[in-house]
Design a protein around this motif. Structure first.
Motif, mmCIF file in Angstrom:
data_model
loop_
_atom_site.group_PDB
_atom_site.id
_atom_site.type_symbol
_atom_site.label_atom_id
_atom_site.label_comp_id
_atom_site.label_asym_id
_atom_site.label_seq_id
_atom_site.Cartn_x
_atom_site.Cartn_y
_atom_site.Cartn_z
ATOM 1 N N ALA A 32 87.059 -78.612 -21.817
ATOM 2 C CA ALA A 32 85.993 -79.103 -20.941
ATOM 3 C C ALA A 32 85.049 -80.007 -21.719
ATOM 4 C CB ALA A 32 85.234 -77.929 -20.345
ATOM 5 N N GLU A 33 84.717 -79.583 -22.946
ATOM 6 C CA GLU A 33 83.824 -80.406 -23.762
ATOM 7 C C GLU A 33 84.477 -81.760 -24.078
ATOM 8 O OE1 GLU A 33 82.291 -78.336 -27.118
ATOM 9 O OE2 GLU A 33 80.679 -79.781 -27.368
ATOM 10 N N LEU B 13 81.454 -68.940 -11.364
ATOM 11 C CA LEU B 13 82.316 -69.230 -12.508
ATOM 12 C C LEU B 13 81.806 -70.474 -13.240
ATOM 13 C CD1 LEU B 13 84.909 -68.167 -13.756
ATOM 14 C CD2 LEU B 13 86.202 -69.644 -12.233
ATOM 15 N N GLY B 14 81.392 -71.455 -12.439
ATOM 16 C CA GLY B 14 80.905 -72.703 -13.037
ATOM 17 C C GLY B 14 79.653 -72.457 -13.861
ATOM 18 N N ASP B 15 78.820 -71.555 -13.418
ATOM 19 C CA ASP B 15 77.572 -71.310 -14.140
ATOM 20 C C ASP B 15 77.808 -70.706 -15.513
ATOM 21 O OD1 ASP B 15 76.027 -72.367 -12.222
ATOM 22 O OD2 ASP B 15 75.649 -70.468 -11.158
ATOM 23 N N THR B 16 78.977 -70.063 -15.695
ATOM 24 C CA THR B 16 79.245 -69.482 -17.010
ATOM 25 C C THR B 16 79.690 -70.546 -18.010
ATOM 26 O OG1 THR B 16 81.570 -69.096 -16.582
ATOM 27 C CG2 THR B 16 80.035 -67.371 -15.890
ATOM 28 N N ALA B 17 79.936 -71.754 -17.522
ATOM 29 C CA ALA B 17 80.474 -72.796 -18.414
ATOM 30 C C ALA B 17 79.425 -73.197 -19.431
ATOM 31 C CB ALA B 17 80.895 -74.013 -17.602
ATOM 32 N N PRO B 18 79.839 -73.299 -20.709
ATOM 33 C CA PRO B 18 78.904 -73.788 -21.713
ATOM 34 C C PRO B 18 78.632 -75.279 -21.485
ATOM 35 C CG PRO B 18 81.084 -73.504 -22.665
ATOM 36 C CD PRO B 18 81.163 -73.020 -21.241
ATOM 37 N N VAL B 19 77.431 -75.707 -21.774
ATOM 38 C CA VAL B 19 77.095 -77.126 -21.612
ATOM 39 C C VAL B 19 77.706 -77.909 -22.780
ATOM 40 C CG1 VAL B 19 75.240 -78.813 -21.525
ATOM 41 C CG2 VAL B 19 74.990 -76.610 -20.362
ATOM 42 N N ALA B 20 78.421 -78.961 -22.432
ATOM 43 C CA ALA B 20 79.113 -79.736 -23.473
ATOM 44 C C ALA B 20 78.113 -80.451 -24.359
ATOM 45 C CB ALA B 20 80.048 -80.752 -22.812
ATOM 46 N N GLN B 21 78.447 -80.492 -25.657
ATOM 47 C CA GLN B 21 77.640 -81.274 -26.593
ATOM 48 C C GLN B 21 78.104 -82.725 -26.555
ATOM 49 O OE1 GLN B 21 75.023 -80.263 -28.605
ATOM 50 N NE2 GLN B 21 75.169 -78.438 -27.298
ATOM 51 N N VAL B 22 77.207 -83.619 -26.254
ATOM 52 C CA VAL B 22 77.581 -85.047 -26.248
ATOM 53 C C VAL B 22 77.005 -85.691 -27.496
ATOM 54 C CG1 VAL B 22 77.449 -87.201 -24.989
ATOM 55 C CG2 VAL B 22 77.589 -85.039 -23.753
ATOM 56 N N ASP B 23 77.876 -86.345 -28.270
ATOM 57 C CA ASP B 23 77.424 -86.950 -29.526
ATOM 58 C C ASP B 23 76.369 -88.021 -29.252
ATOM 59 O OD1 ASP B 23 79.206 -85.357 -30.778
ATOM 60 O OD2 ASP B 23 80.823 -86.858 -30.777
ATOM 61 N N HIS B 24 75.424 -88.107 -30.191
ATOM 62 C CA HIS B 24 74.348 -89.081 -30.002
ATOM 63 C C HIS B 24 74.829 -90.512 -30.165
ATOM 64 C CE1 HIS B 24 71.277 -86.136 -29.499
ATOM 65 N NE2 HIS B 24 71.652 -85.492 -30.596
ATOM 66 N N ASP B 25 75.925 -90.672 -30.927
ATOM 67 C CA ASP B 25 76.377 -92.045 -31.169
ATOM 68 C C ASP B 25 77.406 -92.498 -30.138
ATOM 69 O OD1 ASP B 25 78.402 -90.419 -31.905
ATOM 70 O OD2 ASP B 25 78.923 -91.515 -33.751
ATOM 71 N N THR B 26 77.507 -91.787 -29.022
ATOM 72 C CA THR B 26 78.497 -92.166 -28.003
ATOM 73 C C THR B 26 78.319 -93.623 -27.568
ATOM 74 O OG1 THR B 26 78.548 -89.904 -27.208
ATOM 75 C CG2 THR B 26 79.426 -91.584 -25.742
ATOM 76 N N TRP B 27 77.069 -93.974 -27.326
ATOM 77 C CA TRP B 27 76.817 -95.344 -26.852
ATOM 78 C C TRP B 27 77.256 -96.376 -27.899
ATOM 79 C CZ3 TRP B 27 75.645 -97.659 -22.455
ATOM 80 C CH2 TRP B 27 75.201 -98.984 -22.502
ATOM 81 N N GLN B 28 76.935 -96.099 -29.176
ATOM 82 C CA GLN B 28 77.304 -97.051 -30.227
ATOM 83 C C GLN B 28 78.827 -97.138 -30.371
ATOM 84 O OE1 GLN B 28 74.733 -94.973 -30.558
ATOM 85 N NE2 GLN B 28 73.061 -96.462 -30.764
#
Lengths: 163, 557
Positions: A32-33, B13-28
């Motif tokens: 998912a991530e 079920l969706g609420d148990t999902a961990p929040v994804a880590q988005v890299d800070h340099d994604t835009w770059q």
């Protein structure tokens, strides 16, 4: 710079919601991530071309990317194996049981179910998001529900007979 | 609605999902990827354009120029015919190659020659090479009886390109008395009809050379009357000559000049024939024969013909003393440029007008005996000498006859596509083998890559190290593959295509091969997954070419 600002704001605001969908689509926290990261990366690449609300665009990448990953994964059986390995556990808990049952659906079936009953999209909207006809959505949905019922009789009362 | 419970469960079920880590340099990173994609697109466009340009540039393959001017034209390049096309079956002597045609109605010919017994006529309209199966064609072999006709050939194209004369012979095994039937056949190339002129003789006539009148109506021939000729052996020979009228199926005999170093026959359009020897000439008009003494010094005729009613006789003193043109009856002498082309061999092919000679000009062979290609030249003679190269004749091409009526000073020759000879069987086999090997390699690489990719995604951790490894592996693999393919192509093909006629031909083939490899690399570069392999392919191919060129330069230097 303002574009980057927009993008960053979108990421902060929408990542939790996207993560939830991605988790339901994949049934795996790591996948998912990966899925969310990939979708946001692709969206950033095409950010200058997106007009209006970027969310539908990002979600569409999410859905289609998951299907295409699944196609690539077909060669290896490890992920299926891991799902199977988890299943013998006593599924007294209804939530676990639903999760396992979802894992046994095909990616398309799972995606359609998530779009219809988690995202609350209509059949037409689901079809547009996946690039298929609404008739196809309907039939996939029916198959998916039927499969859930067969896989886990406990779920029958959850889903009911209506479809 | 019971499905509401499914909705609730899904939401839970969706609420148990961990929040994804988005890299800070994604835009770059996305910005870099975007720029890279643009570069690849631009590079691909450039490469495709280059490839297209290279293909167009390859000599005449892609877009053969169309000759203007009705009635056809003479090509500016005469290609040799590969030896394998002149191979015969050992059983019945028939031609092995499928290219050999039996339909003689080819239209107008621009030039004709004979390759190892195989008659070749080049089409004046499109430059096609017609390999003709002429019935009974007598192939003038080294061991065949033949007169000292020098560079003459047993077939000849008329100046207007509409007729082809050739020598024929038939050995009858069942009748020892009239063992051999022989003579001349004239093919009307427009209709394909063949006029047969049998030549009565004791043992058969081996015709060795032809001369046409300017209009192509009258035909003089020279040859040998052979006694005891069986095809395998022959007895003594007696030189003979004759003249064939416009529609005649018989030949009237012409005198021969024995004890002359060289003799030229020049029929005129009115049926008179000038027979030019070393120091005298005969003018034969039906039964009457007029003798003239020539005042030309120690010069020998290499070709005489009538131009506008006057006899033009090209003569040489031999060695390096050059050529000159002697006119009769005015006794005028016209000089060739460059001290009479003293250092070269000039074979007259015809005249465009009374001051312009068409000739095949060949440099003498060098110290190693290597014969160079000849020039097809228009030589201005007389007061205003000039020398224009209007074409090239490959060194392997035997004596040719050219339809000089199709040449003019404005448009002496036209560019034509190189003949597309069928590949030799070895070359076909090698190509198929290479393609198969490449396909298998590609398949193996794909499978390997997919396994790797699958394995990588299956692992939980982010593995940038592995990613880099696979990229560099692809790059290195592509480079090795590209270099190997280029080297194999460049080194193997010339050896196999050695009989494929010409250097230009093989260099075109070589270039196409390299261009194909580069093109493959370019296509691969356009696909995200294969771009490192594509880059490697191009790198390898270009590198191999550069290294080979450097090696070549060093060896030559």
């Amino acid at each position: 710079m303002s574009r980057q600002h927009d993008f960053d704001a979108f990421v902060v605001a929408r990542t939790p919601a996207l993560s939830r969908t991605a988790y339901l689509l994949t049934g795996d926290a790591h996948l998912a991530e990966d899925l969310v990261q990939t979708a946001l990366f692709k969206a950033a690449k095409a950010w200058h071309r997106i007009e209006g609300d970027p969310e539908p665009y990002v979600r569409r990448i999410l859905y289609t990317q998951n299907v295409s990953w699944w196609r690539q994964r077909r060669l290896q059986e490890t992920s299926l194996g891991s799902y199977d390995g988890a299943s013998p556990g006593v599924d007294a808990d209804l939530r676990l049981s639903l999760e396992q049952a979802l894992a046994r659906l095909t990616t398309r079936q799972r995606t359609v179910l998530v779009l219809r009953y988690f995202e609350d999209l209509t059949e037409v909207q689901t079809g547009q998001a996946l690039g298929i006809g609404s008739g196809t959505v309907k039939s996939i949905c029916r198959q998916a529900l039927a499969r859930l019922r067969t896989l886990s009789p406990d779920l029958a009362e959850l889903i009911g007979d209506a479809s | 609605m019971t499905l509401d419970r499914l909705r609730e469960e899904l939401a839970r079920l969706g609420d148990t999902a961990p929040v994804a880590q988005v890299d800070h340099d994604t835009w770059q990173r996305a910005g870099r990827a975007r720029r890279r994609d643009r570069l690849v697109v631009a590079g691909s466009v450039l490469a495709v354009a280059l490839l297209a340009g290279a293909l167009t540039w390859l000599p005449d393959r892609v877009d053969p120029p169309v000759a203007d001017g009705a009635g056809g034209a003479v090509p500016d390049q005469v290609w040799a015919v590969p030896e394998r096309l002149a191979e015969r079956s050992e059983d019945d002597g028939s031609w092995v190659s499928d290219e050999v045609e039996t339909d003689l109605a080819i239209g107008t010919g621009a030039l004709a020659f004979e390759k190892d017994g195989l008659p070749v006529v080049v089409d004046a309209d499109d430059g096609d090479y017609h390999l003709l199966e002429l019935p009974g064609f007598f192939e003038l072999q080294a061991d065949s009886p033949s007169s000292s006709t020098g560079d003459d050939a047993p077939l000849s194209l008329s100046p207007d390109g509409r007729r082809l004369a050739y020598a024929w012979v038939r050995f009858e095994t069942d009748s020892p008395q009239a063992a051999v039937a022989s003579g001349v056949r004239v093919v009307e190339l427009q209709t394909g009809t063949v006029r047969e002129i049998p030549l009565p003789s004791n043992g058969g006539v081996a015709v060795g050379g032809f001369d046409w009148s300017p209009s192509g109506d009258w035909l003089a021939w020279v040859g040998d009357d052979v006694s005891g000729w069986t095809g395998e052996s022959s007895g003594g020979t007696t030189p003979v000559a004759g003249l064939i009228g416009p529609v005649a199926d018989t030949s009237q005999p012409l005198p021969v000049l024995p004890n002359n170093a060289s003799v030229s026959y020049a029929p005129a359009d009115d049926g008179t024939v000038a027979i030019v020897g070393d120091s005298r000439m005969l003018v034969v008009d039906g039964p009457s024969v007029e003798r003239r003494v020539l005042h030309v010094g120690e010069r020998f005729s290499v070709g005489a013909t009538f131009v506008g009613g006057e006899l033009y006789d090209v003569r040489t003193a031999g060695g390096t003393r050059g050529y000159s043109v002697h006119l009769d009856p005015t006794r005028e002498r016209l000089d060739l440029p460059d001290q009479g082309m003293a250092s070269q061999t000039v074979e007259p092919l015809g005249w465009i007008d009374d001051r312009h000679l068409v000739a095949r000009v060949t440099e003498p062979s060098d110290e190693e005996g290597e014969v160079s290609a000849s020039e097809l030249a228009v030589i201005g003679v007389g007061d205003d000498p000039s020398y224009d190269v209007v074409g090239t004749i490959e060194a392997d091409v035997p004596p040719i006859s050219v339809a000089t009526d199709l040449m003019s000073l404005e448009q002496p020759t036209v560019e034509r596509p190189e003949p597309d000879w069928p590949w030799s069987s070895t070359r076909v086999a090698l190509t198929i083998g290479l393609v198969l090997a490449a396909a298998m390699l590609a398949y193996a690489t794909t499978t390997w890559w997919r396994r790797r990719a699958g394995g990588r995604r299956g692992t939980t951790g982010d593995a940038p190290g592995e990613r880099r490894t696979s990229r560099s592996l692809l790059l290195v693999g592509g480079t090795v593959l590209g270099a190997a393919a280029t080297v194999v192509w460049l080194l193997a093909v010339p050896g196999i295509a050695g009989d494929s006629a010409s250097n230009d031909d093989s260099s075109a083939v070589l270039l196409t091969g390299v261009a194909c490899i580069v093109g493959l690399g370019t296509i691969a570069m356009a696909v995200r997954r294969w771009r490192w392999l594509g880059a490697g392919l191009i790198l390898g191919a270009v590198g191999a070419v550069v290294v080979l060129l450097m090696l070549l330069v060093t060896t030559v230097g």
